[in-house]
Design a protein around this motif. Structure first.
Motif, PDB file in Angstrom:
ATOM      1  N   THR A 168      37.896  31.824  31.827  1.00 32.66           N
ATOM      2  CA  THR A 168      37.680  33.229  31.528  1.00 32.66           C
ATOM      3  C   THR A 168      36.642  33.791  32.474  1.00 32.66           C
ATOM      4  O   THR A 168      35.607  33.182  32.704  1.00 32.66           O
ATOM      5  N   CYS A 169      36.929  34.933  33.030  1.00 37.34           N
ATOM      6  CA  CYS A 169      36.007  35.547  33.977  1.00 37.34           C
ATOM      7  C   CYS A 169      35.840  37.019  33.619  1.00 37.34           C
ATOM      8  O   CYS A 169      36.833  37.726  33.448  1.00 37.34           O
ATOM      9  N   PRO A 170      34.603  37.469  33.490  1.00 36.37           N
ATOM     10  CA  PRO A 170      34.372  38.872  33.108  1.00 36.37           C
ATOM     11  C   PRO A 170      34.546  39.826  34.285  1.00 36.37           C
ATOM     12  O   PRO A 170      33.631  40.581  34.647  1.00 36.37           O
ATOM     13  N   VAL A 171      35.705  39.791  34.923  1.00 40.88           N
ATOM     14  CA  VAL A 171      35.956  40.643  36.087  1.00 40.88           C
ATOM     15  C   VAL A 171      35.831  42.114  35.682  1.00 40.88           C
ATOM     16  O   VAL A 171      36.430  42.554  34.707  1.00 40.88           O
ATOM     17  N   GLY A 172      35.053  42.854  36.440  1.00 42.48           N
ATOM     18  CA  GLY A 172      34.873  44.277  36.173  1.00 42.48           C
ATOM     19  C   GLY A 172      33.711  44.606  35.267  1.00 42.48           C
ATOM     20  O   GLY A 172      33.269  45.759  35.211  1.00 42.48           O
ATOM     21  N   GLU A 173      33.178  43.612  34.553  1.00 44.52           N
ATOM     22  CA  GLU A 173      32.085  43.875  33.608  1.00 44.52           C
ATOM     23  C   GLU A 173      30.801  44.256  34.328  1.00 44.52           C
ATOM     24  O   GLU A 173      30.083  45.158  33.896  1.00 44.52           O
TER      25      GLU A 173
END
Length: 357
Positions: free
Chosen positions: A69-74
């Motif tokens: 899981t990667c918080p891309v855009g956060e």
């Protein structure tokens, strides 16, 4: 004949009750209840111990999120709440083409722009590079750790955790050799300026570590050009004498885009771009490194940031040397102001702290 003690003879083959005394039903029930209470209390105690340990670990040494899981855009979303006109369109490092074919106009002189330094940049950028390694650039999720130089890293045992990040950014002359257990051994980028270049580039870094010059003044460009081209060394114009010999590979050297110093000063610290000479304030390399990470990474964790209480005159500020907060009195940094900026980032969830702050 009846036995005087009340016992009776046991014949062979019958159950020997002398080794297992008879217990009346009420007493057996009491014993079962007592044992149940003891086991219940023990279980509750073990649960409380486990909960306490898990809470403590998560507070002081949080592990990375699951790799899947990667918080891309956060980071972009939260950074926009803190940094006006936030964008990721600006290059991290200065490029030769911007000073060769086109003279890129700059509103400010160093450290917030390149106005007046175009000619020397032409020469300097011709022997250095601007590219980010493909192994980093191509990552779908860039998990970054910005490692400060604070005393709280000493005896922290954070080294193994720090080494798990994709990108590890270090500052100035902070050593790795001999401190691996607390600070790790991996270094993706090391930000420095001439006066802080008193480290062995090959001993304290990995072979592919990017050595990123943070230019504060035109003399910084002249020093680096003289070092890389083996010209006559520049000795004047520094607040501390920089090294005269610096064994660095030019292919690993980068020049940080002053845009990020401008963002740090103007938008995080609300400093004016033009200040009177006698009251000049500049961001620390540490806060600048966090700003850089906010414009490049998908996840930003920090470690080793923060200073001792101002009343504590004896507490050292770095994990590797015995200087105290008193040494910061004559610096051009407002550490209290910077601490508020970092706390705001923590409150927004923009960055996460690996050590207490």
């Amino acid at each position: 004949m009846e036995d005087p003690g009340g016992s009776c003879e046991v014949t062979s083959g019958s159950r020997d009750e002398s080794s297992s005394p008879r217990v009346t039903p009420p007493l057996a029930i009491k014993m079962i209840k007592s044992r149940g209470k003891i086991l219940g209390v023990l279980a509750l105690f073990l649960v409380m111990v486990w909960y306490s340990i898990s809470r403590e670990d998560s507070f002081y040494f949080p592990l990375q999120e699951n790799k899947t899981t990667c918080p891309v855009g956060e980071v972009e979303k939260k950074a926009a709440q803190l940094i006006a006109n936030y964008t990721r369109d600006r290059p991290l490092f200065l490029q030769l083409k911007d000073y060769f074919w086109v003279r890129t106009p700059s509103l400010y002189e160093l450290p917030y722009g390149t106005k007046g330094s175009e000619d020397i940049l032409l020469r300097l950028l011709s022997v250095t590079s601007y590219a980010m390694p493909e192994s980093i650039q191509s990552l779908k999720c860039r998990r970054c750790a910005v490692v400060g130089n604070g005393h709280r890293l000493r005896n922290s045992s954070m080294g193994e955790t720090i080494n798990t990040y994709d990108v590890v950014i270090r500052l100035n002359n902070a050593p790795v050799h001999g401190y691996e257990q607390d600070v790790g051994s991996k270094t993706t980028m090391r930000l420095f300026y001439p006066e802080s270049a008193h480290f062995n580039p090959r001993r304290e870094n990995d072979p592919d570590t990017l050595l990123v010059l943070v230019p504060f003044k035109p003399m910084d460009f002249q020093w680096l050009e003289a070092i890389l081209n083996d010209k006559k060394r520049v000795r004047k114009g520094f607040w501390k004498q920089p090294p005269l010999i610096w064994d660095a590979n030019p292919e690993q050297v980068r020049i940080l885009n002053p845009y990020y110093m401008e963002v740090t000063a103007a938008k995080l610290l609300n400093l004016p771009m033009k200040q009177p000479r006698k009251v000049k304030q500049k961001p620390t390399t540490g806060l600048l490194a966090i700003t850089l990470a906010l414009h490049f990474c998908d996840l930003v964790h920090i470690a080793g940031f923060g200073y001792p209480d101002s009343a504590d005159k004896k507490q050292t500020i770095h994990y590797y040397e015995q200087i105290t907060l008193k040494s910061m009195a004559t610096s051009e940094h407002n550490v209290s102001h910077e601490a508020l900026a970092i706390k705001r980032m923590l409150e927004l969830g923009l960055v996460r702290n690996l050590t207490y702050f």
